[in-house]
Every structure is written in C-alpha cells, then in structure tokens.
Design a protein around this motif. Structure first.
Motif, PDB file in Angstrom:
ATOM      1  N   GLU A  46     -30.372 -23.972  19.483  1.00 15.54           N
ATOM      2  CA  GLU A  46     -30.267 -22.655  18.858  1.00 15.54           C
ATOM      3  C   GLU A  46     -31.640 -22.066  18.559  1.00 15.54           C
ATOM      4  O   GLU A  46     -31.863 -20.869  18.753  1.00 15.54           O
ATOM      5  CB  GLU A  46     -29.431 -22.727  17.576  1.00 15.54           C
ATOM      6  CG  GLU A  46     -27.957 -22.867  17.834  1.00 15.54           C
ATOM      7  CD  GLU A  46     -27.382 -21.705  18.614  1.00 15.54           C
ATOM      8  OE1 GLU A  46     -27.699 -20.537  18.301  1.00 15.54           O
ATOM      9  OE2 GLU A  46     -26.605 -21.956  19.546  1.00 15.54           O
ATOM     10  N   ILE A  47     -32.552 -22.873  18.100  1.00 14.29           N
ATOM     11  CA  ILE A  47     -33.907 -22.392  17.815  1.00 14.29           C
ATOM     12  C   ILE A  47     -34.567 -21.913  19.106  1.00 14.29           C
ATOM     13  O   ILE A  47     -35.180 -20.843  19.149  1.00 14.29           O
ATOM     14  CB  ILE A  47     -34.755 -23.499  17.154  1.00 14.29           C
ATOM     15  CG1 ILE A  47     -34.225 -23.820  15.760  1.00 14.29           C
ATOM     16  CG2 ILE A  47     -36.220 -23.115  17.110  1.00 14.29           C
ATOM     17  CD1 ILE A  47     -34.324 -22.688  14.768  1.00 14.29           C
ATOM     18  N   ILE A  48     -34.426 -22.680  20.173  1.00 14.79           N
ATOM     19  CA  ILE A  48     -35.025 -22.294  21.458  1.00 14.79           C
ATOM     20  C   ILE A  48     -34.416 -20.988  21.954  1.00 14.79           C
ATOM     21  O   ILE A  48     -35.126 -20.099  22.418  1.00 14.79           O
ATOM     22  CB  ILE A  48     -34.863 -23.422  22.491  1.00 14.79           C
ATOM     23  CG1 ILE A  48     -35.733 -24.607  22.087  1.00 14.79           C
ATOM     24  CG2 ILE A  48     -35.231 -22.937  23.888  1.00 14.79           C
ATOM     25  CD1 ILE A  48     -35.486 -25.863  22.890  1.00 14.79           C
ATOM     26  N   LYS A  49     -33.099 -20.840  21.841  1.00 13.74           N
ATOM     27  CA  LYS A  49     -32.440 -19.600  22.266  1.00 13.74           C
ATOM     28  C   LYS A  49     -32.985 -18.397  21.514  1.00 13.74           C
ATOM     29  O   LYS A  49     -33.265 -17.356  22.099  1.00 13.74           O
ATOM     30  CB  LYS A  49     -30.928 -19.688  22.001  1.00 13.74           C
ATOM     31  CG  LYS A  49     -30.138 -20.394  23.043  1.00 13.74           C
ATOM     32  CD  LYS A  49     -28.668 -20.153  22.746  1.00 13.74           C
ATOM     33  CE  LYS A  49     -27.842 -21.357  23.018  1.00 13.74           C
ATOM     34  NZ  LYS A  49     -26.432 -21.159  22.647  1.00 13.74           N
ATOM     35  N   ARG A  50     -33.132 -18.552  20.211  1.00 10.15           N
ATOM     36  CA  ARG A  50     -33.596 -17.425  19.397  1.00 10.15           C
ATOM     37  C   ARG A  50     -35.051 -17.080  19.693  1.00 10.15           C
ATOM     38  O   ARG A  50     -35.417 -15.903  19.695  1.00 10.15           O
ATOM     39  CB  ARG A  50     -33.388 -17.738  17.921  1.00 10.15           C
ATOM     40  CG  ARG A  50     -31.909 -17.764  17.590  1.00 10.15           C
ATOM     41  CD  ARG A  50     -31.615 -18.356  16.251  1.00 10.15           C
ATOM     42  NE  ARG A  50     -30.190 -18.615  16.145  1.00 10.15           N
ATOM     43  CZ  ARG A  50     -29.479 -18.352  15.069  1.00 10.15           C
ATOM     44  NH1 ARG A  50     -30.044 -17.828  14.020  1.00 10.15           N
ATOM     45  NH2 ARG A  50     -28.201 -18.618  15.060  1.00 10.15           N
ATOM     46  N   ILE A  51     -35.854 -18.066  19.952  1.00 11.27           N
ATOM     47  CA  ILE A  51     -37.253 -17.811  20.330  1.00 11.27           C
ATOM     48  C   ILE A  51     -37.293 -17.075  21.659  1.00 11.27           C
ATOM     49  O   ILE A  51     -38.053 -16.116  21.828  1.00 11.27           O
ATOM     50  CB  ILE A  51     -38.047 -19.132  20.396  1.00 11.27           C
ATOM     51  CG1 ILE A  51     -38.227 -19.711  18.993  1.00 11.27           C
ATOM     52  CG2 ILE A  51     -39.402 -18.920  21.072  1.00 11.27           C
ATOM     53  CD1 ILE A  51     -38.797 -21.112  18.968  1.00 11.27           C
ATOM     54  N   MET A  52     -36.461 -17.504  22.598  1.00 13.08           N
ATOM     55  CA  MET A  52     -36.444 -16.856  23.917  1.00 13.08           C
ATOM     56  C   MET A  52     -35.942 -15.414  23.839  1.00 13.08           C
ATOM     57  O   MET A  52     -36.339 -14.582  24.648  1.00 13.08           O
ATOM     58  CB  MET A  52     -35.587 -17.677  24.886  1.00 13.08           C
ATOM     59  CG  MET A  52     -36.232 -19.006  25.239  1.00 13.08           C
ATOM     60  SD  MET A  52     -35.190 -20.045  26.265  1.00 13.08           S
ATOM     61  CE  MET A  52     -35.197 -19.130  27.777  1.00 13.08           C
ATOM     62  N   ARG A  53     -35.085 -15.113  22.885  1.00 19.02           N
ATOM     63  CA  ARG A  53     -34.598 -13.744  22.693  1.00 19.02           C
ATOM     64  C   ARG A  53     -35.626 -12.857  22.008  1.00 19.02           C
ATOM     65  O   ARG A  53     -35.419 -11.661  21.869  1.00 19.02           O
ATOM     66  CB  ARG A  53     -33.329 -13.760  21.842  1.00 19.02           C
ATOM     67  CG  ARG A  53     -32.122 -14.256  22.557  1.00 19.02           C
ATOM     68  CD  ARG A  53     -30.906 -14.085  21.669  1.00 19.02           C
ATOM     69  NE  ARG A  53     -29.868 -14.990  22.100  1.00 19.02           N
ATOM     70  CZ  ARG A  53     -29.033 -15.626  21.296  1.00 19.02           C
ATOM     71  NH1 ARG A  53     -29.089 -15.440  19.998  1.00 19.02           N
ATOM     72  NH2 ARG A  53     -28.136 -16.436  21.778  1.00 19.02           N
ATOM     73  N   GLY A  54     -36.687 -13.469  21.527  1.00 18.81           N
ATOM     74  CA  GLY A  54     -37.737 -12.689  20.892  1.00 18.81           C
ATOM     75  C   GLY A  54     -37.592 -12.556  19.388  1.00 18.81           C
ATOM     76  O   GLY A  54     -38.305 -11.773  18.762  1.00 18.81           O
ATOM     77  N   GLN A  55     -36.686 -13.314  18.816  1.00 16.73           N
ATOM     78  CA  GLN A  55     -36.515 -13.259  17.367  1.00 16.73           C
ATOM     79  C   GLN A  55     -37.780 -13.816  16.714  1.00 16.73           C
ATOM     80  O   GLN A  55     -38.233 -14.906  17.043  1.00 16.73           O
ATOM     81  CB  GLN A  55     -35.290 -14.075  16.954  1.00 16.73           C
ATOM     82  CG  GLN A  55     -34.934 -13.923  15.507  1.00 16.73           C
ATOM     83  CD  GLN A  55     -33.604 -14.584  15.186  1.00 16.73           C
ATOM     84  OE1 GLN A  55     -32.786 -14.817  16.087  1.00 16.73           O
ATOM     85  NE2 GLN A  55     -33.393 -14.883  13.926  1.00 16.73           N
ATOM     86  N   ARG A  56     -38.340 -13.063  15.789  1.00 17.92           N
ATOM     87  CA  ARG A  56     -39.626 -13.444  15.215  1.00 17.92           C
ATOM     88  C   ARG A  56     -39.497 -14.291  13.954  1.00 17.92           C
ATOM     89  O   ARG A  56     -40.426 -14.981  13.578  1.00 17.92           O
ATOM     90  CB  ARG A  56     -40.455 -12.205  14.939  1.00 17.92           C
ATOM     91  CG  ARG A  56     -40.806 -11.489  16.249  1.00 17.92           C
ATOM     92  CD  ARG A  56     -41.695 -10.311  16.051  1.00 17.92           C
ATOM     93  NE  ARG A  56     -42.867 -10.574  15.259  1.00 17.92           N
ATOM     94  CZ  ARG A  56     -44.051 -10.950  15.736  1.00 17.92           C
ATOM     95  NH1 ARG A  56     -44.204 -11.116  17.021  1.00 17.92           N
ATOM     96  NH2 ARG A  56     -45.067 -11.151  14.926  1.00 17.92           N
ATOM     97  N   ARG A  57     -38.374 -14.207  13.270  1.00 23.20           N
ATOM     98  CA  ARG A  57     -38.186 -14.992  12.045  1.00 23.20           C
ATOM     99  C   ARG A  57     -36.926 -15.829  12.189  1.00 23.20           C
ATOM    100  O   ARG A  57     -35.850 -15.311  12.464  1.00 23.20           O
ATOM    101  CB  ARG A  57     -38.083 -14.070  10.844  1.00 23.20           C
ATOM    102  CG  ARG A  57     -39.379 -13.319  10.579  1.00 23.20           C
ATOM    103  CD  ARG A  57     -39.213 -12.409   9.407  1.00 23.20           C
ATOM    104  NE  ARG A  57     -38.804 -13.171   8.234  1.00 23.20           N
ATOM    105  CZ  ARG A  57     -39.412 -13.141   7.063  1.00 23.20           C
ATOM    106  NH1 ARG A  57     -40.446 -12.369   6.906  1.00 23.20           N
ATOM    107  NH2 ARG A  57     -38.977 -13.842   6.054  1.00 23.20           N
ATOM    108  N   ILE A  58     -37.070 -17.128  11.966  1.00 22.46           N
ATOM    109  CA  ILE A  58     -35.944 -18.051  12.088  1.00 22.46           C
ATOM    110  C   ILE A  58     -35.984 -19.002  10.904  1.00 22.46           C
ATOM    111  O   ILE A  58     -37.025 -19.591  10.605  1.00 22.46           O
ATOM    112  CB  ILE A  58     -36.040 -18.859  13.407  1.00 22.46           C
ATOM    113  CG1 ILE A  58     -36.076 -17.917  14.599  1.00 22.46           C
ATOM    114  CG2 ILE A  58     -34.879 -19.833  13.521  1.00 22.46           C
ATOM    115  CD1 ILE A  58     -36.477 -18.584  15.889  1.00 22.46           C
TER     116      ILE A  58
END
Length: 66
Positions: A46-58
């Motif tokens: 999930e973290i990798i997916k969100r980083i790849m989508r360009g999400q800046r805060r996780i």
C-alpha cells in the motif's frame, strides 16, 4: 552451506538493489530464515502504491512486539 548461499545472494543483488530496491523481493525464507507476516506485506504494498500515485503525505503506524 546456507551462510555461503546467503552471502552470495546478498553480494549478487547488492549493487542492483541499491539502485532500485522496489524491484526485488524479500530474501528467500530458505536463506534468511524469516518471512514477513501478511499484514507487513500488505502495508508495504500500500505504501508503494501511494508513493507511485504521487501522494506526498502517508501515515504509517508501526507496532513492535515484545
């Protein structure tokens, strides 16, 4: 024998992993003796997916056992 195989595995992939560690899976259980729990794999994915989508805060919450 396992120690030598593990050293060879780590040495072989060392430089390649440093360039892009997300392209390589975990160290095989037969060599490292450890396997991630299912919830750890889900969290990492999930973290990798969100980083790849360009999400800046996780927000990632981690728990350690005793």
């Amino acid at each position: 024998m396992v120690k030598e195989e593990r050293a060879a595995y780590i040495f072989k992939l060392g430089a390649e992993r440093q360039q892009n560690p997300l392209l390589y899976g975990y160290c095989p259980e037969s060599l490292c003796g450890k396997k991630p729990f299912y919830f750890q794999e889900v969290a990492i994915r999930e973290i990798i997916k969100r980083i790849m989508r360009g999400q800046r805060r996780i927000l990632l919450t981690m728990v350690t056992g005793t």
